[in-house]
Every structure is written in structure tokens, then in C-alpha cells.
Design a protein around this motif. Structure first.
Motif, short mmCIF file in Angstrom:
data_model
loop_
_atom_site.label_atom_id
_atom_site.label_comp_id
_atom_site.label_asym_id
_atom_site.label_seq_id
_atom_site.Cartn_x
_atom_site.Cartn_y
_atom_site.Cartn_z
N GLN A 51 -13.89 -11.09 12.08
CA GLN A 51 -14.60 -11.05 13.22
C GLN A 51 -15.74 -9.82 13.38
OE1 GLN A 51 -11.79 -12.04 16.25
NE2 GLN A 51 -11.58 -14.01 15.31
N ILE A 98 -15.27 -16.26 18.66
CA ILE A 98 -13.87 -16.35 19.46
C ILE A 98 -14.22 -16.05 20.82
CG2 ILE A 98 -13.42 -13.76 18.99
CD1 ILE A 98 -11.02 -16.76 18.69
N GLU A 104 -13.82 -19.07 23.05
CA GLU A 104 -12.38 -19.86 23.14
C GLU A 104 -12.10 -20.45 24.53
OE1 GLU A 104 -11.02 -20.78 20.35
OE2 GLU A 104 -9.07 -21.38 21.34
N MET A 162 -12.25 -19.88 15.27
CA MET A 162 -11.86 -19.99 16.81
C MET A 162 -10.19 -20.30 16.74
SD MET A 162 -15.06 -21.61 18.28
CE MET A 162 -14.70 -20.94 19.80
N GLY A 163 -9.85 -20.43 17.97
CA GLY A 163 -8.43 -20.51 18.02
C GLY A 163 -7.73 -22.02 18.37
#
Lengths: 327, 192
Positions: A218, B82, B85, B106-107
Motif C-alpha cells: 500500500q 483500502i 473499504e 481491498m478487504g
């Protein structure tokens, strides 16, 4: 897709020919208080936003060449090299997140910091106008963008660090610190029970491993880490960020820290996170660590994470006023 | 290499698997933090025809306004996904979005949204701002530019052979989950 792209950048002559500085421009160092840095700092930003330092390019290429040809890690690093060539050739930002702008200015006695702030701000506004920088300064609560890269409340962006020194020349360093990488930076307080990290070098190592695992791709891996051990919450962070300015591949002057950095870099690259978190053997390009003082009760480990697009550069105004750039 | 052109059908999306390399063509819609909060909280109707069967791109571009009033994308790589999310699954369902482009993955919540609606997460190379801007053919339109500012506005762009990798599919597969698990295991060994 799997041929190795060679990072051929434009020559120093071509870079100079695109400069915003008029040919033969020189600073009048006999009048330090009356210096105007606006133009030479605008040129610095033109270079940092579109050109990566050679040591970073070399580390990316070395990483790519160690990956399996045709793998996602290999192709991703190859695309990074392609991007470096394009941005340099077009004088366009390497990344759309042109970051928060941080200046470090070292200057002799008699130089006006107040004037320099004004001029460096003007340089940032000019670079924004020319689409070399994205307007990255928004009101925190409303999200409203000032459009100019200037702090709408106080004068906290761009950020400045001034130091008066006993030398005759001036150095202006700048870092463009992206938001994605800033978000994955971390500050730990030792001991850390959850990590099982104590107040020793093993504990510090655990914090760094933990931060890199939490970051995954990230922060745009492969990352470059600046790590300060000690300090307070502010001085620790400040130093950690400044450590990112250190050239990759240069030895840490502290031999113990140098060995620590090298071993840690090797170990972090066995985590398998890889470029952009796709998997692979290139998770970090380097670690720069430094020990500081601390209050007996506090033990902070501050980890600044810089993305692979580590945009940094230095303008030097020599004692005779001659400007030079390190990229 | 799979060539896809927007708008996309659920059938085409359901065939994609983690690891597939995709070249995307057609229109995509840029949206990031402000846009996602706005879409989840206000669910504006006017976005429905713009987003149905389309692809959202997490990106805050560097743009240049030309003398004739048109726009050019100067740098346009992905931003970290993210952060969206909390919003993404709702946005996918409300607007029947077929794909989300971003970086970092992403989650769980988003993965469930992808499975339910029939959508994929497409990964672009972070930091490759110049490279990806070259694949932007033109800026078709922009919405909410005044309100959100240029990095956050809904830019509608036409892309050509935009290079992507499917890292989360509509069957629950996620490359990010696999890499995270493996690296956590390795970290445990390094910390021992």
C-alpha cells in the motif's frame, strides 16, 4: 513484456536546456539577505517531480534483474523503469501524487529565512501552476482544496527545516512525500507487548518487520525506510524522514547500524511482499537507521516509509553563486 | 492477455480469475475519498447512468487545462484503495459497478461486494503516473470539479489498452490475502 528495459535518461545537457533558469544565471552571494531563490527552486521542483535519483533507479533495476523474468514482480519493476524514462523525457510528474513538499535549507549567516520561505512558497505555487505538482493541500474537515498547494490556515505547507551553518554555500534539499507511503509509516513505543518487542535492537527489528508487513503494497513497494531509534514523538519522526534523503548504497557511518541495516534489508526482502504487494523478492530498496538520545522513560521507533518513486533532490548555490543540481 | 471494453456484462466479469492480465478500453470514472463518501451517504441518482456496468478508478490525476478549455491528464496512476473499504461494497451494489481499479488491494467487505454484484478489483502499477497517463485517450467529462477539487472530482475518461491485473475476482479470490498471509507467516519466523 519480459525484455529488460534499460533506464536511459535524458542527458545533463538536455535537462539544462529545459531549465527555467536563464543561461548563465548566478546568485549574488555578496548580498545574502537580498537573494531570490524563487527561480532556482522552481527548477529544483521541475527536476524532482520528473526525475528519480540515480541510486534509486539503480536499486530498482537491480531488484528487477533478481526477479524471475516474466513474473509479475519483474514486469511491475520493468513498468516502473518505463515510467521513469517517460516522465523524464516529457518533464511530467513521475506520479500523480506529487506529495507533500518538504524543504531542508542549510545556509550561512546573514541569509534571510523569512525571505526564503516566501520565495520557496512562490516556487511551489509556480510548479503547481505548471502542472508539475498536483494541488495537494486541502482543509482537513471540509476537504476543500486551496488549489495552490498553500496551507489555507497557517503557513505549514510546504514544510521547512532551516539550519545555519559555518560554510559559505547554500543547500536546498526537497522531498516530495506521497500520501500513500506517508499513511503506512509507523511509530512504535517500546516495550511493545503485542509484538514481544523489548527495549533493545531486537525489539527495534521487530517493529520494522511489523511495519513493513502491515504496509504490504500500500505504500507503493519496494519502499525505502528511514528509521530513527529514540528521540521524542516529534524529533523521532523528523529525523526518520530526513534519513530517507540518504543515498541508497552509501554506508551508514556507524558500523553497527550499517550491519543492522544490511541484515534487515536482506530479511525484509524474504517477506515475499514484492513490488506493489504482488509477491516477489523486492520489498524494500534500503533501510537507513540512526540511533538518537531518548528520555529514560520513552523509547520510540519511528519508521518513515518512502515509496519506490523516492523524489528527492538538492540545489547547491556555491560560494560564487553558481547553481548546481544533483539530478 | 484479455481485452475488455466498457460497459461490461456480469457474464464477462464472472469469467475473470485472480492473476488474469487485462487491457481495458472505453470509459472509466475516477473517484476517490470524497466521491466514495458522497456516493455512500447521498446515493445521487444522476450517477446511476454514468456508473452502471462501468469501472471506477481510484485516482487523483495531475491535469492540465488547455487553451481551448479541454483537459489533458499529465499523470494518472492509482491511489491506495483500502481507504475506500468502508464504502466500496455499497457503491458497487447501489450503482451496479463491474470493476474497481486501484492499488494495494481491498478487504473482506469489498470482496463480498464483488461476489454479490459480480465485479472485480483490477490492480494498476502504483507510481506509474506518466506511463498510465499515456493510455488515457481523452477526458470525456468531469463532474463535481468545483465542489471536490481536481484530485477528487469524478473525471470520466476514455482509456486505451489500460494495463491491469485482476487481483480480486468475483468468486472470493484475492491475491492480496494470499501475499499478506504468506508474509505474516514469514515475519513470525524472522521475529522468532
Amino acid at each position: 513484456m519480459s525484455e529488460c528495459v534499460v533506464p536511459t535518461l535524458t542527458s545533463a545537457e538536455v535537462v539544462a536546456s529545459k531549465s527555467v533558469l536563464p543561461e548563465g544565471w548566478k546568485a549574488d552571494m555578496s548580498n545574502l539577505a537580498g537573494l531570490d531563490l524563487t527561480l532556482c527552486a522552481t527548477e529544483l521542483l521541475r527536476r524532482t517531480t520528473s526525475r528519480l535519483p540515480q541510486d534509486v533507479i539503480d536499486a530498482l533495476v537491480k531488484g528487477r534483474d533478481a526477479e524471475e523474468p516474466g513474473s509479475r514482480a519483474f514486469n511491475t519493476l520493468n513498468d516502473m523503469v518505463r515510467n521513469i524514462i517517460l516522465a523524464d523525457g516529457n518533464v511530467s510528474p513521475l506520479c500523480q501524487d506529487t506529495g507533500s513538499i518538504i524543504f531542508w535549507v542549510r545556509h550561512p549567516f546573514g541569509f534571510s529565512q523569512r525571505a526564503a520561505r516566501k520565495q520557496l512558497r512562490a516556487a511551489v505555487m509556480e510548479a503547481t501552476k505548471r502542472s508539475w505538482l498536483r494541488p495537494n493541500c486541502v482543509e482537513s474537515l471540509s476537504g476543500k482544496n486551496s488549489g495552490t498547494n498553500m496551507d489555507p490556515f497557517h503557513d505549514h505547507h510546504p514544510a521547512f527545516h532551516f539550519e545555519e551553518w559555518d560554510q559559505a554555500h547554500i543547500e536546498v534539499s526537497v522531498m516530495q512525500k506521497g500520501g500513500g507511503s506517508e499513511n503506512v509509516g509507523a511509530q512504535y513505543r517500546l516495550p511493545d507487548a503485542a509484538l514481544g518487542a523489548g527495549r533493545d535492537i531486537k525489539g527495534v527489528r521487530k517493529c520494522i518487520i511489523d511495519a513493513v508487513v502491515k504496509a504490504q503494497g500500500q505504500g507503493c513497494s519496494p519502499g525505502i525506510l528511514g528509521v530513527s531509534i529514540g528521540g521524542d514523538r516529534v524529533t523521532g519522526w523528523e529525523r526518520a524522514k530526513e534519513l530517507v534523503l540518504r543515498k541508497l548504497g552509501t554506508a551508514n557511518p556507524d558500523p553497527k547500524m550499517d550491519a543492522f541495516e544490511k541484515e534487515l534489508t536482506r530479511d525484509l526482502n524474504t517477506l515475499g511482499i514484492g513490488p506493489m504487494g504482488y509477491g516477489g523478492a523486492t520489498t524494500v530498496l534500503g533501510v537507513s537507521a540512526e540511533e538518537m538520545y531518548r528520555h529514560p522513560a520513552s523509547f520510540y521507533v519511528s519508521i518513515a516509509y518512502m515509496c519506490w518513486s523516492s523524489r528527492r533532490g538538492t540545489l547547491t548555490l556555491a560560494a560564487d553563486g553558481q547553481p548546481s543540481y544533483d539530478l | 492477455m484479455i481485452r475488455l471494453t466498457t460497459p461490461l456484462t456480469e457474464e464477462a466479469i464472472r469469467q475473470l480469475k485472480v492473476g488474469d492480465e487485462v487491457l481495458l478500453n472505453g470509459n472509466v470514472v475516477l473517484s476517490r475519498d470524497m466521491g466514495h463518501k458522497f456516493m455512500k451517504e447521498q446515493k445521487p441518482e444522476w450517477l446511476k447512468p454514468i456508473l452502471e456496468n462501468m469501472v471506477i478508478y481510484h485516482c487523483g490525476p495531475v491535469v492540465r487545462k488547455n487553451a481551448d478549455g479541454s483537459w489533458t491528464f499529465v499523470a494518472a496512476g492509482p491511489t491506495t484503495s483500502i481507504r475506500e473499504e468502508p464504502y466500496q461494497a455499497d457503491v458497487i451494489e447501489t450503482y451496479k459497478v463491474r470493476g474497481v481499479i486501484g492499488k494495494g488491494g481491498m478487504g473482506k467487505k469489498t470482496s463480498e461486494g464483488l461476489q454479490k454484484t459480480g465485479a472485480v478489483y483490477l490492480h494498476a502499477t502504483g507510481g506509474a503516473g506518466s506511463l498510465l497517463a499515456e493510455r488515457v485517450k481523452r477526458v470525456v467529462d468531469v463532474k463535481m470539479l468545483e465542489e471536490f477539487g481536481s484530485p477528487e472530482a469524478f473525471w470520466i475518461i476514455e482509456v486505451e489498452d489500460f494495463p491491469l491485473v485482476v487481483t480480486m475476482d468475483s468468486h472470493g479470490g484475492s491475491l492480496h490475502e494470499i501475499v499478506a498471509q504468506q508474509s505474516q507467516d514469514r515475519a513470525k519466523a524472522l521475529m522468532a
